[in-house]
Each structure stands twice: as structure tokens, then as C-alpha cells.
Design a protein around this motif. Structure first.
Motif, PDB file in Angstrom:
ATOM      1  N   LYS A  81       0.758  -1.144   0.239  1.00 54.05           N
ATOM      2  CA  LYS A  81      -0.132   0.039   0.130  1.00 54.05           C
ATOM      3  C   LYS A  81       0.202   1.062  -0.086  1.00 54.05           C
ATOM      4  N   TYR A  82       0.260   2.000  -0.802  1.00 52.40           N
ATOM      5  CA  TYR A  82       0.547   3.481  -0.769  1.00 52.40           C
ATOM      6  C   TYR A  82      -0.120   4.595   0.234  1.00 52.40           C
ATOM      7  N   GLY A  83       0.171   4.934   1.207  1.00 52.25           N
ATOM      8  CA  GLY A  83      -1.236   5.347   1.934  1.00 52.25           C
ATOM      9  C   GLY A  83      -2.074   4.397   1.994  1.00 52.25           C
ATOM     10  N   GLY A 102       1.714  -6.177 -17.182  1.00 54.78           N
ATOM     11  CA  GLY A 102       0.494  -4.970 -17.377  1.00 54.78           C
ATOM     12  C   GLY A 102       0.747  -4.194 -18.119  1.00 54.78           C
ATOM     13  N   SER A 103      -0.904  -2.995 -17.709  1.00 53.07           N
ATOM     14  CA  SER A 103      -0.220  -1.902 -18.335  1.00 53.07           C
ATOM     15  C   SER A 103       0.726  -0.894 -17.169  1.00 53.07           C
ATOM     16  N   ASN A 104       1.142   0.873 -17.573  1.00 53.72           N
ATOM     17  CA  ASN A 104       1.524   1.047 -16.669  1.00 53.72           C
ATOM     18  C   ASN A 104       1.023   1.232 -15.081  1.00 53.72           C
ATOM     19  N   GLY A 105       2.203   0.806 -14.343  1.00 51.98           N
ATOM     20  CA  GLY A 105       1.186   1.224 -13.100  1.00 51.98           C
ATOM     21  C   GLY A 105       0.364   0.168 -12.220  1.00 51.98           C
ATOM     22  N   SER A 106       0.479  -1.034 -12.810  1.00 52.59           N
ATOM     23  CA  SER A 106      -0.500  -2.298 -12.076  1.00 52.59           C
ATOM     24  C   SER A 106       0.520  -3.110 -11.011  1.00 52.59           C
ATOM     25  N   GLY A 107       1.495  -2.461 -11.310  1.00 58.47           N
ATOM     26  CA  GLY A 107       2.114  -3.090 -10.092  1.00 58.47           C
ATOM     27  C   GLY A 107       3.022  -3.995 -10.121  1.00 58.47           C
ATOM     28  N   LYS A 108       4.214  -3.901 -12.033  1.00 58.51           N
ATOM     29  CA  LYS A 108       4.810  -4.496 -12.128  1.00 58.51           C
ATOM     30  C   LYS A 108       6.052  -4.482 -11.660  1.00 58.51           C
ATOM     31  N   SER A 109       6.782  -3.664 -11.436  1.00 61.12           N
ATOM     32  CA  SER A 109       7.227  -3.198 -10.752  1.00 61.12           C
ATOM     33  C   SER A 109       7.883  -3.152  -9.268  1.00 61.12           C
ATOM     34  N   THR A 110       7.176  -2.390  -8.669  1.00 62.60           N
ATOM     35  CA  THR A 110       6.382  -2.951  -7.346  1.00 62.60           C
ATOM     36  C   THR A 110       6.648  -4.428  -7.069  1.00 62.60           C
ATOM     37  N   PHE A 111       5.832  -5.584  -7.316  1.00 65.44           N
ATOM     38  CA  PHE A 111       6.301  -7.253  -7.553  1.00 65.44           C
ATOM     39  C   PHE A 111       7.289  -7.399  -7.809  1.00 65.44           C
ATOM     40  N   PRO A 168      16.895  -3.201 -11.383  1.00 63.76           N
ATOM     41  CA  PRO A 168      15.894  -2.665 -11.542  1.00 63.76           C
ATOM     42  C   PRO A 168      15.309  -2.369 -12.870  1.00 63.76           C
ATOM     43  N   GLN A 169      14.466  -1.629 -12.909  1.00 61.90           N
ATOM     44  CA  GLN A 169      13.748  -1.091 -14.233  1.00 61.90           C
ATOM     45  C   GLN A 169      14.477  -0.001 -14.656  1.00 61.90           C
ATOM     46  N   LYS A 170      14.897   0.660 -13.359  1.00 61.18           N
ATOM     47  CA  LYS A 170      16.088   1.919 -13.831  1.00 61.18           C
ATOM     48  C   LYS A 170      17.675   1.597 -14.127  1.00 61.18           C
TER      49      LYS A 170
HETATM   50  N1  LIG Z   1       7.783   5.774  -3.798  1.00 62.16           N
HETATM   51  C1  LIG Z   1       5.778   5.220  -4.287  1.00 62.16           C
HETATM   52  N2  LIG Z   1       5.348   6.067  -4.071  1.00 62.16           N
HETATM   53  C2  LIG Z   1       3.413   6.463  -4.159  1.00 62.16           C
HETATM   54  N3  LIG Z   1       3.682   5.540  -4.580  1.00 62.16           N
HETATM   55  C3  LIG Z   1       4.299   4.626  -5.958  1.00 62.16           C
HETATM   56  C4  LIG Z   1       5.074   4.570  -5.139  1.00 62.16           C
HETATM   57  N4  LIG Z   1       5.964   3.537  -6.273  1.00 62.16           N
HETATM   58  C5  LIG Z   1       5.447   3.110  -7.014  1.00 62.16           C
HETATM   59  N5  LIG Z   1       3.668   3.919  -7.176  1.00 62.16           N
HETATM   60  C6  LIG Z   1       3.075   3.554  -7.605  1.00 62.16           C
HETATM   61  O1  LIG Z   1       1.954   1.819  -7.807  1.00 62.16           O
HETATM   62  C7  LIG Z   1       2.348   2.038  -8.446  1.00 62.16           C
HETATM   63  C8  LIG Z   1       2.962   1.077  -9.005  1.00 62.16           C
HETATM   64  O2  LIG Z   1       3.629   1.038  -9.301  1.00 62.16           O
HETATM   65  P1  LIG Z   1       5.121   0.384  -9.935  1.00 62.16           P
HETATM   66  O3  LIG Z   1       4.972  -0.900  -9.206  1.00 62.16           O
HETATM   67  O4  LIG Z   1       6.029   1.179 -10.591  1.00 62.16           O
HETATM   68  O5  LIG Z   1       3.789  -0.091 -11.525  1.00 62.16           O
HETATM   69  P2  LIG Z   1       4.942  -0.847 -13.471  1.00 62.16           P
HETATM   70  O6  LIG Z   1       6.562  -1.336 -12.475  1.00 62.16           O
HETATM   71  O7  LIG Z   1       3.352  -1.833 -13.641  1.00 62.16           O
HETATM   72  O8  LIG Z   1       4.742   0.256 -14.295  1.00 62.16           O
HETATM   73  C9  LIG Z   1       1.258   2.779  -9.491  1.00 62.16           C
HETATM   74  O9  LIG Z   1       0.346   3.772  -9.633  1.00 62.16           O
HETATM   75  C10 LIG Z   1       3.197   4.130  -8.756  1.00 62.16           C
HETATM   76  O10 LIG Z   1       2.488   5.835  -9.135  1.00 62.16           O
END
Ligand SMILES: Nc1ncnc2c1ncn2[C@@H]1O[C@H](COP(=O)(O)OP(=O)(O)O)[C@@H](O)[C@H]1O
Ligand SMILES: [Mg+2]
Lengths: 235, 223
Positions: free
Chosen positions: B9-11, B33-42, B69-71
Motif C-alpha cells: 500500500k502507498y497511503g 500489465g499496463s503502466n502502474g499495474s504493479g509490475k515493478s513493485t512486485f 531494477p527498471q532503472k
Molecule cells: N514510492 C511510491 N510512492 C507512491 N506510489 C508509488 C510509489 N512507487 C510506486 N507507486 C505507485 O504504485 C503503482 C505501481 O507502480 P509500479 O509497480 O512501478 O508499476 P509498473 O511497474 O507496473 O508500471 C503506480 O501507480 C505508482 O505510481
């Protein structure tokens, strides 16, 4: 006013040209003090700054705040504090360091270390954030990652050293109090300038100031040459 | 080998919520998945650089994990020095030869003495991938590892990934935007949407006969 300044420049070059022994002695004491102060401040301040820069713990922001506040320590206050600690009746009085170059170095290290630590932290923290995931993904350990973060900031560290040295060489309040401006012993350029000013010798005071600036200029020229060399070697 | 059940969770916003996602050695998984779907987070949570709520369970001991990492990041030193980072036996000829060979394979041989900060985005990504291949891993997590590369480089990188895969048979988790890349490399597809697994299955199933409308739409747009 302008005649004073012109006279000061003439005097500065005359003093340097004639190889004035007193001037040489004061410059030597000044360099001894400033090189030591700045090096010790780096030796203590860089690891502290780097550690805070790469550590992530609750309360970190408070530590950074304290560090940044200490950067503004008033020199005279540090001078008085060190004086009280090391004067005859103070807790470290037995060491007999009063009015010595060593004590001037101690006072300056207290004054400059927070600045070095603060600058280092400010440089290292974002560098660490930029590389931590990559480094962790390569399986590097924490200590190695911290060293790499410092490596990312090496040019800023050169600038930090120059600042530390400049601050040390130009500082007067603390060294006046703990050094006492004793001729042939603890007289440095800034305390000599202050003395000449007090005696109304404005152009001599200014001349010494000019020489001091020339030393700092020389050091900066050497440092940028070194930096350019380093950059070149790094491809 | 590893099973992931985590939320992040973010907030107030839940950006990741996956349950009992399993990864086995000897398989390649494409996370899409599309942008922001949580791929990098996972990817970050699986790699252990990001904290989530929940658990990651390993069968036996924690696998040797490599993560890109992505970057991509280039350290402020020569390309060769970048390759040798974290190699305790960096003085050994075999290690140095390996670094040289990998750089050459990725088309970076000529630049090996250059400072890595001078590299372009695509070149930095090649370096990051080559650098990771200095080690053998049991779990390799790559977050859009070829996104900044040109087609030639992508082709090469995929070839090295395949060779690497054949050699050490790790589990590879690769985040990619490209269904074509997923087809070329992966056995399984995990399609994320708003942090949840929208569809999961073999590449043939998921791409040949997608059940989810969102995946259908994704495929029709991304080819
Ligand atoms: N440090 C953070 N603080 C707040 N929101 C974040 C942070 N990192 C990622 N997010 C949000 O979490 C969601 C998933 O991000 P991310 O996993 O990078 O997506 P993806 O890699 O699929 O494009 C996005 O909406 C992003 O804006
Ligand atoms: Mg991403």
C-alpha cells in the motif's frame, strides 16, 4: 580607500618577494593548522556523513537536522568551549595544550567536522537512493554499497575538502581564543591580520589577507587540475 | 521454489495484492500489465529491496537471487570495474576473462576502459545485464531489461538470457511490455491489473485464448 588597497597589493607582493622570515613562519603555522584541521575533519566527518547518508532508520531526519544545525556553530562559542575544557582548571587542563597549535586544530576540527559531515550526507543520501536497488540486486553487502555510494560522490568530496580547508584558513574567532596569537608559536594569518588591524596597520592587514586568498586560490587551482586529471583517467 | 503472497500500500492505495504466486526453477515467467499495474513493485518485493505486507515462502533455503531494477545504474568507474564489482576473486584471470567476454558479447568491448557514466541509456542497460551475468543465480528478476535497447541489442540480450537459462536453469522473472518478447522467452505469463493477477497461465493459453477482457485489449494494442 583605493590608495590603501593599492598599497596593500604592493605590500603583499613586496612581502612575498623579499622572503620575509616572519611572514614565512606565519604562513607555515597557518598551513600546519589548516592542513591538519581539514584532514582530521574529513577523516571524522566523511564516515559520519556517509553513515547517516546510507542509513535508513526512524529518527534519521532528526539526526540530519542536528547535523545541519551544528554546521552553523559560532566559531567564538567553540573557542570559548574549548578554552574552558583545556584551560588550567578545565577537565583537560592537565594536558597543557593551552595556546598551542594542537589546540587550535582541536577547536577547528570541532568547528569543521559538522560541515564536512553535513555536506557528505547531502551528497551521499541521493547517490545511495539512486544505486541501492541495483547494488542490492547484485548481491553486494551493506558495507560495499556504502563505499560505492561514497565513490559516486567523489567530486563533491573534493569540493567539501576545499571548503573545509578554506574555512579553517580563514577562521579567526576560535583560534584567537585558544591559540592566543603568540608570536613565533600560534600566530596565524588571520590572527596577524586582526592584530595589525587593531594597531591601525590597515594596508599590512590587507596585504596579509591578500596573501591568504592567494594560498586558497593556489590550492583551488591544484584541486581543479587534479579533478580534471581524475576525470580524464576515468575516461 | 518460492511462493509470494503480498500486498503493498502507498497511503490508502493498494498497488499490489497477490496471493500464492509460485515460481519454480527451470521456468521463465513474464510479468505483464499496463503502466502502474504493479509490475515493478512486485519485482522489487520478490527481490527483497522493497517491503510489503505478507510473506514470501521458500522451499528450503533462500535462493541466490539476482535483480535488475527498471532503472539501470552505472557505477562511477570503468565498465570493467563495474563488471568486477562484488567479485571477491577479481584478480583471477578467469574472472577477468569472463568480464571481458561478456562485455564483448554485449558489444561493449571497445569501451571497457571508459567510465560507465558516459554510456547511453541502452548501453547502460546492456552493462547492467552483462554485470548480472557475472554470477549464476537460482532466481533472476529482470524489470524491463531491454526496454531501452535497440532491436539488435534486444535480440542479442535475449540470446544471452537463453544461454544463461540453459546453463544454470534458474527461475527467471522478467517484466516486459512486449507480448512478442514474452512469447520468445517465457513459459508462463502473469498479467497484472491494478495490482491484482488478472490472468495467469502458460504463454500458449494466455496469448492464444485470453479469458480476461483486459488482457485481450492489452494484446490487441501491444500486438
Ligand atoms: N514510492 C511510491 N510512492 C507512491 N506510489 C508509488 C510509489 N512507487 C510506486 N507507486 C505507485 O504504485 C503503482 C505501481 O507502480 P509500479 O509497480 O512501478 O508499476 P509498473 O511497474 O507496473 O508500471 C503506480 O501507480 C505508482 O505510481
Ligand atoms: Mg515498472
Amino acid at each position: 580607500m583605493w590608495s590603501n588597497v593599492t598599497a596593500a597589493f604592493e605590500k603583499a607582493f613586496a612581502l612575498m618577494g623579499e622572503g620575509n622570515t616572519l611572514l614565512n613562519e606565519i604562513v607555515a603555522t597557518t598551513m600546519e593548522m589548516s592542513v591538519q584541521s581539514s584532514l582530521y575533519a574529513m577523516l571524522i566527518g566523511v564516515p559520519i556523513g556517509a553513515l547517516v547518508g546510507v542509513a535508513r532508520f526512524p529518527g534519521r531526519r532528526i539526526v540530519v537536522l542536528i547535523m545541519r544545525t551544528l554546521m552553523g556553530l559560532p566559531a567564538v562559542a567553540v573557542g570559548i568551549l574549548v578554552y574552558l575544557l583545556f584551560s588550567g582548571t578545565g577537565p583537560f587542563g592537565k594536558l597543557g595544550l593551552m595556546y598551542s597549535v594542537e589546540l587550535m586544530v582541536i577547536a577547528q576540527v570541532i568547528l569543521i567536522t559538522p560541515v564536512v559531515a553535513g555536506f557528505t550526507e547531502t551528497a551521499v543520501a541521493p547517490a545511495y537512493d539512486a544505486m541501492r536497488d541495483t547494488a542490492a540486486g547484485m548481491g553486494l553487502n551493506k558495507a560495499k554499497i556504502a563505499l560505492l555510494a561514497v565513490n559516486e560522490t567523489k567530486y563533491q568530496l573534493v569540493a567539501t575538502y576545499l571548503f573545509a580547508f578554506s574555512r579553517s584558513i580563514a577562521e579567526v574567532g576560535a583560534v584567537q581564543i585558544v591559540g592566543g596569537n603568540i608570536l613565533h608559536k600560534t600566530r596565524v594569518m588571520t590572527t596577524a591580520i586582526a592584530l595589525n588591524y587593531n594597531m591601525g596597520q590597515f594596508s599590512l592587514a590587507l596585504a596579509l589577507g591578500i596573501i591568504l586568498m592567494l594560498i586558497v586560490l593556489g590550492l583551488n587551482v591544484i584541486a581543479s587540475a587534479l579533478q580534471a586529471g581524475l576525470k580524464k583517467r576515468n575516461g | 521454489m518460492v511462493e509470494v503472497s503480498v500486498t503493498k500500500k502507498y497511503g490508502e492505495r493498494t498497488v499490489l495484492d497477490v496471493d500464492k504466486l509460485r515460481f519454480e526453477r527451470g521456468k521463465v515467467y513474464a510479468v505483464m500489465g499496463s503502466n502502474g499495474s504493479g509490475k515493478s513493485t512486485f519485482a522489487g518485493i520478490l527481490a527483497g529491496v522493497l517491503k510489503g505486507d505478507g510473506e514470501i515462502i521458500y522451499d528450503g533455503k533462500k535462493p541466490e537471487t539476482g535483480y535488475m531494477p527498471q532503472k539501470s545504474f552505472a557505477f562511477d568507474m570503468s565498465l570493467t570495474a563495474n563488471m568486477l564489482l562484488g567479485q571477491p576473486l577479481r584478480g583471477r584471470k578467469a574472472i577477468r576473462d569472463k568480464a571481458r567476454r561478456l562485455l564483448a558479447d554485449f558489444g561493449l568491448g571497445e569501451m571497457s576502459k571508459k567510465n560507465a557514466k558516459k554510456l547511453s541509456g541502452g548501453e547502460t542497460q546492456k552493462l547492467a545485464l552483462a554485470r548480472l551475468m557475472m554470477e549464476e543465480h537460482e532466481l533472476l528478476i529482470l524489470d524491463e531489461p531491454t526496454a531501452a535497447m535497440d532491436v539488435n541489442a534486444v535480440e542479442k540480450a535475449e540470446k544471452f538470457l537463453k544461454d544463461y537459462f540453459v546453463r544454470s536453469r534458474p527461475a527467471i522473472v522478467i517484466v516486459t511490455h512486449s507480448p512478442a518478447q514474452a512469447r520468445r522467452l517465457a513459459d508462463e505469463v502473469i498479467f497484472l491489473d491494478e495490482g491484482r493477477v488478472e490472468e495467469k497461465g502458460s504463454v500458449a493459453e494466455a496469448f492464444g485464448n485470453p479469458r480476461s477482457d483486459k488482457l485481450k485489449k492489452f494484446l490487441s494494442v501491444n500486438g
